[in-house]
Each structure stands twice: as C-alpha cells, then as structure tokens.
Design a protein around this motif. Sequence first.
Motif, PDB file in Angstrom:
ATOM      1  N   LEU A 190       0.809  -1.228   0.000  1.00  0.00           N
ATOM      2  CA  LEU A 190       0.000   0.000   0.000  1.00  0.00           C
ATOM      3  C   LEU A 190       0.842   1.277   0.000  1.00  0.00           C
ATOM      4  CD1 LEU A 190      -2.953  -0.977   2.336  1.00  0.00           C
ATOM      5  CD2 LEU A 190      -2.772  -1.153  -0.126  1.00  0.00           C
ATOM      6  N   ASP A 191       2.095   1.164   0.426  1.00  0.00           N
ATOM      7  CA  ASP A 191       2.933   2.370   0.391  1.00  0.00           C
ATOM      8  C   ASP A 191       3.243   2.804  -1.045  1.00  0.00           C
ATOM      9  OD1 ASP A 191       5.122   0.796  -0.445  1.00  0.00           O
ATOM     10  OD2 ASP A 191       5.855   0.535   1.590  1.00  0.00           O
ATOM     11  N   PHE A 192       2.970   1.930  -2.008  1.00  0.00           N
ATOM     12  CA  PHE A 192       3.164   2.260  -3.430  1.00  0.00           C
ATOM     13  C   PHE A 192       2.368   3.515  -3.824  1.00  0.00           C
ATOM     14  CE2 PHE A 192       1.849   1.621  -7.922  1.00  0.00           C
ATOM     15  CZ  PHE A 192       3.100   1.562  -8.519  1.00  0.00           C
ATOM     16  N   SER A 200      13.778  10.823  -2.467  1.00  0.00           N
ATOM     17  CA  SER A 200      13.467  11.932  -1.550  1.00  0.00           C
ATOM     18  C   SER A 200      14.179  11.709  -0.214  1.00  0.00           C
ATOM     19  CB  SER A 200      11.961  12.041  -1.331  1.00  0.00           C
ATOM     20  OG  SER A 200      11.561  11.125  -0.352  1.00  0.00           O
ATOM     21  N   ARG A 201      14.264  12.758   0.575  1.00  0.00           N
ATOM     22  CA  ARG A 201      14.973  12.655   1.852  1.00  0.00           C
ATOM     23  C   ARG A 201      14.187  11.811   2.862  1.00  0.00           C
ATOM     24  NH1 ARG A 201      13.263  16.926   5.422  1.00  0.00           N
ATOM     25  NH2 ARG A 201      11.701  18.177   4.372  1.00  0.00           N
ATOM     26  N   TYR A 205      10.544   6.043   3.716  1.00  0.00           N
ATOM     27  CA  TYR A 205       9.196   6.360   4.190  1.00  0.00           C
ATOM     28  C   TYR A 205       8.520   7.346   3.236  1.00  0.00           C
ATOM     29  CZ  TYR A 205      10.837   4.318   8.521  1.00  0.00           C
ATOM     30  OH  TYR A 205      11.340   3.452   9.439  1.00  0.00           O
ATOM     31  N   ALA A 206       7.197   7.508   3.463  1.00  0.00           N
ATOM     32  CA  ALA A 206       6.488   8.578   2.757  1.00  0.00           C
ATOM     33  C   ALA A 206       6.772   9.862   3.524  1.00  0.00           C
ATOM     34  CB  ALA A 206       4.994   8.274   2.776  1.00  0.00           C
ATOM     35  N   PRO A 211       1.361  12.929   4.310  1.00  0.00           N
ATOM     36  CA  PRO A 211       1.310  11.939   3.226  1.00  0.00           C
ATOM     37  C   PRO A 211       0.211  12.282   2.230  1.00  0.00           C
ATOM     38  CG  PRO A 211       0.332  11.046   5.219  1.00  0.00           C
ATOM     39  CD  PRO A 211       0.882  12.382   5.573  1.00  0.00           C
ATOM     40  N   CYS A 212       0.480  12.108   0.965  1.00  0.00           N
ATOM     41  CA  CYS A 212      -0.585  12.322  -0.014  1.00  0.00           C
ATOM     42  C   CYS A 212      -0.446  11.321  -1.163  1.00  0.00           C
ATOM     43  CB  CYS A 212      -0.605  13.757  -0.522  1.00  0.00           C
ATOM     44  SG  CYS A 212       0.908  14.294  -1.236  1.00  0.00           S
ATOM     45  N   PHE A 213      -1.549  11.104  -1.848  1.00  0.00           N
ATOM     46  CA  PHE A 213      -1.586  10.110  -2.925  1.00  0.00           C
ATOM     47  C   PHE A 213      -0.988  10.664  -4.208  1.00  0.00           C
ATOM     48  CE2 PHE A 213      -4.932   8.678  -0.144  1.00  0.00           C
ATOM     49  CZ  PHE A 213      -4.756   7.318  -0.149  1.00  0.00           C
TER      50      PHE A 213
END
Lengths: 529, 107
Positions: A190-192, A200-201, A205-206, A211-213
């Motif tokens: 689901l993190d996809f 990214s830094r 993680y997101a 967090p946004c889609f």
Amino acid sequence: MMMAHRAEPLSQELEPTAGSGSLTICVVEDHDEAYHAWKKAGFQNKILVHFDAHIDFAWIAPTPEALLEKPSLSEMMSTLQRTPFWRLSEKTEEERTHLGNYIHQAIRANIVREFVWVYPDDPDLTNQTRAVRSTLEAIAAAAPGLFRLIQASDAGYFEGRIYGRRLLAIPYSAYQAYVPQEEVLLDIDLDFFIIQSLYSRHYPYADVRTPCFWLSPAEFVSYLHASGLRYKFVTLAYSVEEGYTPLRLKFLGMELAKRLLRSLSEDEECRFEALRDLFRLSTRKDPESEVRRLEELIEVHPNDAALRFNLAMLLLEGNDIPGAAAQYRKAIEADPTYRTRYNHAGPALLNVGLRRAAQASYERMKQLDPHNPYYRLFELGTLISEKAWARAILLGRELLKDGVDHPVVRGRLAESCLHLRRYHEAWDALGPEPSGSADTAWYQARYLWLKARVAEALNRREDALACYHKLIRHGEHSPSLHRALARLYLRKRNFFKARRHLAKAMRLAILGRVLRWWRPKATWDSKTS
Amino acid sequence: MGFKDLLVRSVPKASERYERAPHVKWRFLEGRAVLIDTNEGLFMHLNDVASCIWQGLDGQKSVDQIISDLDNAFDAPAHRLRKDLLRFLRRLSLMELIRRVESSRES
C-alpha cells in the motif's frame, strides 16, 4: 502488538461478483507473510508482479549446515565466494525471512520464476532512474555471482538475472508494455500509492507529516484491468507496523481489495473518497468542511473505525481535544488495532531523525490516550539522552510492568543499570535475545553489545565471548569489537587469538577511513547500458 | 591458570585425548574434512593427513593412538608424523577448534 490482518483470504469475507471469478486476495500486515501465503497455496514457477516503492530484496546467507550439505567442494567454495559468509546464523532461512528478503526466499523456493518490480512514477525521471539503478547495483555488488545486471535504459527499464532468473524493474507508466501472456502472482504494497520519489529525503518512508496520494486505487485498478494482466491470487500488504504506511491510511487495503473483486457501491465510493480527500493538499486548506463531511458519514456508518479515527486526528489537529478523544475511543472500540504503537507519525519521524516533530506527535497523542504505555517510550529515550539513569530505570520498569515488553525498553533499562554499575539488574533486564527481522536487526546488535558489556562486568567471559562472536556473525566489524575480543582472549591467556583480534582491530582502525569511501562496483553486461 | 599451564597446554602430551569443539561444524567431502568455525565465521578444508587426524579427534583416542593410526595409513617416518601431529594439534587447540578431554571425564 501485531495487527489483526494476517494472511487470510478476504474473498471469504467479500462476496466475489461474476466478473471477479475465483480471485483470492490476501491482506497481510507484514509483507513477508505474502511468501508464506504463496507457499501455502502451492505456487511454483510463477511470474511475480510486485507493485511497491521498495524492492524488498535482500540476500540471505547460508547456515553452516546448508553450506556443508553442498554436494561438492567446488560448489561450497563458489557459494562462499558469492555470499556474505560472516553473517552466519544458527537460525534457519525460514526463521530469517522478513519483509526485506521474502522475495529472495520465493525465488530460491522456486515459487517465483520471473520477478517484475513495478516502481512508482515520478516527474523527475532522471533522479528516479538513478535511485532504482543504485538500488539494483547495490544488490549486484553484494552478490555478483548471483545477480547480474544486463540492461539499463534511460526510460527507467532495467533487466537483470537473479540465480539465472529474470528480474525486471519498470516504472508504473510503462508496465502495460511488458504484460506477460500467462497468469501472474500480483503483489501490492500500500505504500506504493503514497511514496512517489525513491530519491526523496524521507525515503524509504512517505512524507510522514503530510502523506498524499500520487495515484488513487480507482485509477490503479482501472489501469490494471486495461493492461490485460491476468491474475488469480493477490497479496496486499499494509506495512503499517514498520511505519511505511501511516495507520490513517489503513482503509486503503480494504478499498483496494474490494475494487479488485468488484465495482464499489455508491455509498462505498463516497466513503472511500471522503477518506482519500483528507490526504489531498487542496482539501487540507479547509479542515472544517472535512470534519463536517466525516461527521455526516459517521451518522450513517457509526461503526466505521477508519472514519472515526481520521475524524479524531482531524479534530486533534484543530485542537479540539475532548471531541478528538471521544472519536478516538469509539474508533478503538470498533477496531482495537487502531490502538498501536504506530497509530501516529512519531515512531516514523524518529526513524528519519525528526526528533522535535516526533516529540510533538507523541505529546498530541498522549492527550487522546494518556494511558497508552507505548507513548511513554519516547519519554524513556529522552531520559537516556539526558543521562537521567535512575529515572530511566524507574520508567523502564514501569513500562515492563504495563506490558510494553519491547526490545527498546529492555535495552534502555539495561543501559541505565549498566551506567549505574547495577550489573545484575542489567543482566536480568536484558532477558532473552529479540527475534530477528529487518527492522529489529539494529535492536539485536544493540542487545548483543549491551549483553557482552554486562557479561564482561560480571566476569562471565564465555557469555561475553559468545555475544561478541554473534556480533561478528551479524556482520559487525569494528575496531572496538575486535579490541574487546582481544581483551577477553588475553584474560583467557589465548595469546594466539588475542594477537589476531588485536591485529584486526588495528587494521580496521587504520583502514576504516579508506574503506568508508570504497564500495564494490557492480558491472552491466550489455553495451546498451 | 599460570604461564606454565599455558605452555603445557600448548604442547599436547602423548596420553592426552582431544575432542572437536561443539561450535565447529564439519563433514567429509571428497575424502577431506571441511570445517566451519561458527564462532569466527571461518571456513577451512584440510589435506589428507590433517583430515585423518581430525577424524581421530573424537575424545576417545589418545594422541599416541592417533599417531599409530597415521603410521598405518601413511608411508612416512614415525618421528615426522609425531612432529606434524603435535604441531597441528597445538594450532587447532590455539584456534579453539578442539579441546582437551578433562581428566575427570577420562576416568
């Protein structure tokens, strides 16, 4: 605390419609459970299509027994040359399977014949391609005999061979061009949907604070259907516990599972859209209307834990503590898995080094759930950093009494006892060795270091030696480790080993700076790269 | 344990018996012993003579008995075999791949 979602086919729970056929969907918390689900279902020689922001591929070194079982000396030698042999372990490969290496296991067990990693699309193709390339090169450099890189293109397409089997890394927008004719194993993390940039830094993680889609499940499913990909078995992983997917997005698993099985009812569409809208930058500007929208939906669906939990978080952001606490209580009544250590961004923020933001997150959550003992873990860390050892011991004991039997608590309690020279208490606090996983490897190493130091202080030389040797098998090679071993062997009057470890310590100390800059480089076979 | 004990320990005696350390995993492969020291992560394979000696280190045979086994198996002068065996045992002992069987266990 583990989440309730184990490898159970959701198809029993969700009635498949005529279009879905005999599709089985397994929703799991930790991604390595997918391997066990494939194994249980008896799959062999399949193509695995893995939609994930992480490749989930790490090597597993052989056990001494597995190495000795090789039929010939030459095969044994070639295995040794290809694997990080010093990571020997008494644990079997099954026991060492975790969310970072289960695909390796699946390939070794012949479940997977071809591995297709579909990674997220990013507007900055150059940086994204560079990140994927360096991931693959790191794998190839670790085991050049087992993984060969064959082809790389500027469009982000990569090809390689693992154990002679094909590996493809393809960006999401291009996977339609590589859809195989046969039925595949579909595997989705689901993190996809929320981790877009692999450079990214925040990665792996997101963006944990906002967090946004970058892709909606509806778009994903319609693109999947249009691609003509054939699948009968789908594994969906939440990865909430490791902090890759924030718990607020837990509804995503159910939404995706339902969308894969059938089209959603109008009511379901409305509910999922309301939840997804909370993570849109445009709607974040008007939280009040979002609160109203969620409240209206809760009136219709009073037992929906996802709605209530998200409403609680929204109210908390707006500083409506009593309102947030009430919604939070109802959410955990409906689904107790919302009361975990990971139900806020604090632990993930700590992992990416944003301590002040993590502290704010912990403080906020304490206002909602003051009796949740997991929130006091942060306090324990603060006491250790302030060197308030006596207070840390008191808090550590309190946490253990409250049932927070986490390796971090035990480690910090033992560390505090060690600083106050209460060695016997430190020994008792450490308890049994924590079990291994990708994310507990650090705790395990810390545990062994502490145990070895306490054992030395208690004059338990054999225990100390065993711990230091285990650290070597975990891949630790530092001057201080070899110095400690040299010291212990000197006390044992084994000058042969003492001299050897002292020499290793000196070599590492001198070469340490040079080695830090040196990394083995992977090579590409094809001239096209 | 004093310095004298260390010297005595490092030179095996004819009547002493040795056994393989439990952390050493091994098997015979293609007529030779292959050893893995699980403590240190070391892998080694022995030659014919060393493999024969390794096989005899079962905690039952004395150093003298192992020498007589070697004498039967290899065409080499006895004094040479003894010298090689003692040197090899000393090295194995220092690497903690073998350990001396204590006198209480002997009786």
